[in-house]
Design a protein around this motif. Structure first.
Motif, PDB file in Angstrom:
ATOM      1  N   UNK A  16       0.854  -1.185   0.000  1.00 36.72           N
ATOM      2  CA  UNK A  16       0.000   0.000   0.000  1.00 36.72           C
ATOM      3  C   UNK A  16       0.889   1.233   0.000  1.00 36.72           C
ATOM      4  N   UNK A  17       0.571   2.207  -0.843  1.00 36.14           N
ATOM      5  CA  UNK A  17       1.326   3.455  -0.883  1.00 36.14           C
ATOM      6  C   UNK A  17       0.354   4.615  -0.992  1.00 36.14           C
ATOM      7  N   UNK A  18       0.638   5.672  -0.227  1.00 36.22           N
ATOM      8  CA  UNK A  18      -0.228   6.853  -0.257  1.00 36.22           C
ATOM      9  C   UNK A  18       0.582   8.103   0.071  1.00 36.22           C
ATOM     10  N   UNK A  19       0.175   9.207  -0.510  1.00 39.74           N
ATOM     11  CA  UNK A  19       0.742  10.519  -0.192  1.00 39.74           C
ATOM     12  C   UNK A  19      -0.056  11.125   0.949  1.00 39.74           C
ATOM     13  N   UNK A  20       0.660  11.656   1.961  1.00 41.25           N
ATOM     14  CA  UNK A  20      -0.011  12.335   3.063  1.00 41.25           C
ATOM     15  C   UNK A  20       0.770  13.596   3.413  1.00 41.25           C
ATOM     16  N   UNK A  21       0.077  14.535   4.040  1.00 37.53           N
ATOM     17  CA  UNK A  21       0.737  15.738   4.537  1.00 37.53           C
ATOM     18  C   UNK A  21       1.174  15.498   5.977  1.00 37.53           C
ATOM     19  N   UNK A 145       3.007  -4.463   3.209  1.00 37.94           N
ATOM     20  CA  UNK A 145       3.912  -3.322   3.309  1.00 37.94           C
ATOM     21  C   UNK A 145       3.115  -2.037   3.161  1.00 37.94           C
ATOM     22  N   UNK A 146       3.393  -1.094   4.036  1.00 38.08           N
ATOM     23  CA  UNK A 146       2.769   0.217   4.013  1.00 38.08           C
ATOM     24  C   UNK A 146       3.831   1.233   3.633  1.00 38.08           C
ATOM     25  N   UNK A 147       3.527   2.078   2.655  1.00 41.63           N
ATOM     26  CA  UNK A 147       4.438   3.144   2.271  1.00 41.63           C
ATOM     27  C   UNK A 147       3.697   4.470   2.376  1.00 41.63           C
ATOM     28  N   UNK A 148       4.265   5.369   3.187  1.00 40.81           N
ATOM     29  CA  UNK A 148       3.691   6.690   3.355  1.00 40.81           C
ATOM     30  C   UNK A 148       4.671   7.708   2.781  1.00 40.81           C
ATOM     31  N   UNK A 149       4.230   8.470   1.800  1.00 38.14           N
ATOM     32  CA  UNK A 149       5.041   9.544   1.242  1.00 38.14           C
ATOM     33  C   UNK A 149       4.565  10.813   1.952  1.00 38.14           C
ATOM     34  N   UNK A 150       5.369  11.258   2.921  1.00 40.04           N
ATOM     35  CA  UNK A 150       4.975  12.355   3.801  1.00 40.04           C
ATOM     36  C   UNK A 150       5.515  13.666   3.238  1.00 40.04           C
ATOM     37  N   UNK A 151       4.598  14.560   2.902  1.00 38.21           N
ATOM     38  CA  UNK A 151       4.958  15.843   2.277  1.00 38.21           C
ATOM     39  C   UNK A 151       5.073  16.932   3.337  1.00 38.21           C
ATOM     40  N   UNK A 182      11.636  17.377  -0.551  1.00 42.05           N
ATOM     41  CA  UNK A 182      11.555  17.383   0.906  1.00 42.05           C
ATOM     42  C   UNK A 182      10.580  16.357   1.432  1.00 42.05           C
ATOM     43  N   UNK A 183       9.825  15.726   0.544  1.00 48.91           N
ATOM     44  CA  UNK A 183       8.942  14.639   0.977  1.00 48.91           C
ATOM     45  C   UNK A 183       9.807  13.459   1.426  1.00 48.91           C
ATOM     46  N   UNK A 184       9.324  12.736   2.414  1.00 49.49           N
ATOM     47  CA  UNK A 184      10.044  11.583   2.935  1.00 49.49           C
ATOM     48  C   UNK A 184       9.183  10.343   2.715  1.00 49.49           C
ATOM     49  N   UNK A 185       9.786   9.328   2.114  1.00 50.12           N
ATOM     50  CA  UNK A 185       9.113   8.064   1.861  1.00 50.12           C
ATOM     51  C   UNK A 185       9.472   7.120   3.009  1.00 50.12           C
ATOM     52  N   UNK A 186       8.462   6.677   3.733  1.00 51.05           N
ATOM     53  CA  UNK A 186       8.653   5.764   4.860  1.00 51.05           C
ATOM     54  C   UNK A 186       7.955   4.452   4.546  1.00 51.05           C
ATOM     55  N   UNK A 187       8.697   3.351   4.591  1.00 49.42           N
ATOM     56  CA  UNK A 187       8.132   2.026   4.315  1.00 49.42           C
ATOM     57  C   UNK A 187       8.121   1.213   5.597  1.00 49.42           C
ATOM     58  N   UNK A 188       6.996   0.570   5.852  1.00 45.66           N
ATOM     59  CA  UNK A 188       6.803  -0.228   7.059  1.00 45.66           C
ATOM     60  C   UNK A 188       6.233  -1.588   6.699  1.00 45.66           C
TER      61      UNK A 188
END
Length: 192
Positions: A16-21, A145-151, A182-188
């Protein structure tokens, strides 16, 4: 463990991947898209054999990225993300759509059984996006797997992820990447 993680023999992982603020907003209009983000998204999709969408995400992605015959404007067909998503096999979970196309097929019946059958097929993996379908899949423990692209942005509004989740899902960090924006990609991965 990370990208090279081994899953059960013959089983493809569901990612799963999603963009979040920074304040947790996952409205697709709240995250600024640039070339680096599109490149990362194309790389993410390329790690999968197929995409799994709910109706809303399917219709949004099709409307934004599917080339239209005779259209004067549309997606940049040279963009790696557009090329990747157009070529990808898609599965659409919907009880309201009668048919789909764009290299897609409908998924009907019991969600858990249907998705487990897709995962049991050999391959690189499945990718899921959106908000409602991932909530249901998290409830069933099907996301590997969870991927959060934190903006680096505060949106001040929702929607937020996993609203209504009935139980905690504990995760362990397996990867981190900073994009030029400056976005950070975090995978869990879930702790099981």
């Amino acid at each position: 463990m990370g990208v090279g993680r081994r899953y059960a023999h013959g089983m493809r992982p569901l990612r799963y991947s999603i963009n979040i603020t920074l304040d947790g907003c996952c409205d697709h209009r709240a995250a600024p898209a640039d070339e680096g983000l599109h490149r990362h998204a194309a790389e993410t999709l390329a790690r999968a054999d197929a995409l799994l969408f709910g109706r809303v995400t399917y219709e949004m992605m099709e409307g934004a990225f599917r080339p239209r015959a005779g259209a004067k404007e549309g997606p940049d067909l040279m963009d790696p993300f557009v090329q990747t998503i157009n070529a990808a096999k898609k599965y659409v979970v919907s009880s309201t759509l009668d048919r789909v196309d764009w290299n897609a097929e409908l998924v009907r019946g019991d969600l858990g059984q249907a998705v487990q059958q897709l995962k049991n097929q050999p391959g690189k993996g499945l990718y899921v996006g959106g908000v409602k379908l991932p909530l249901a899949l998290a409830e069933l423990g099907l996301i590997d797997e969870y991927e959060f692209v934190v903006h680096p942005r505060l949106a001040g509004h929702g929607p937020t992820l996993f609203a209504g989740l009935s139980k905690y899902v504990d995760l362990k960090l397996v990867g981190r990447q900073e994009l030029a924006s400056g976005a950070v990609v975090l995978r869990y991965e879930p702790r099981r």
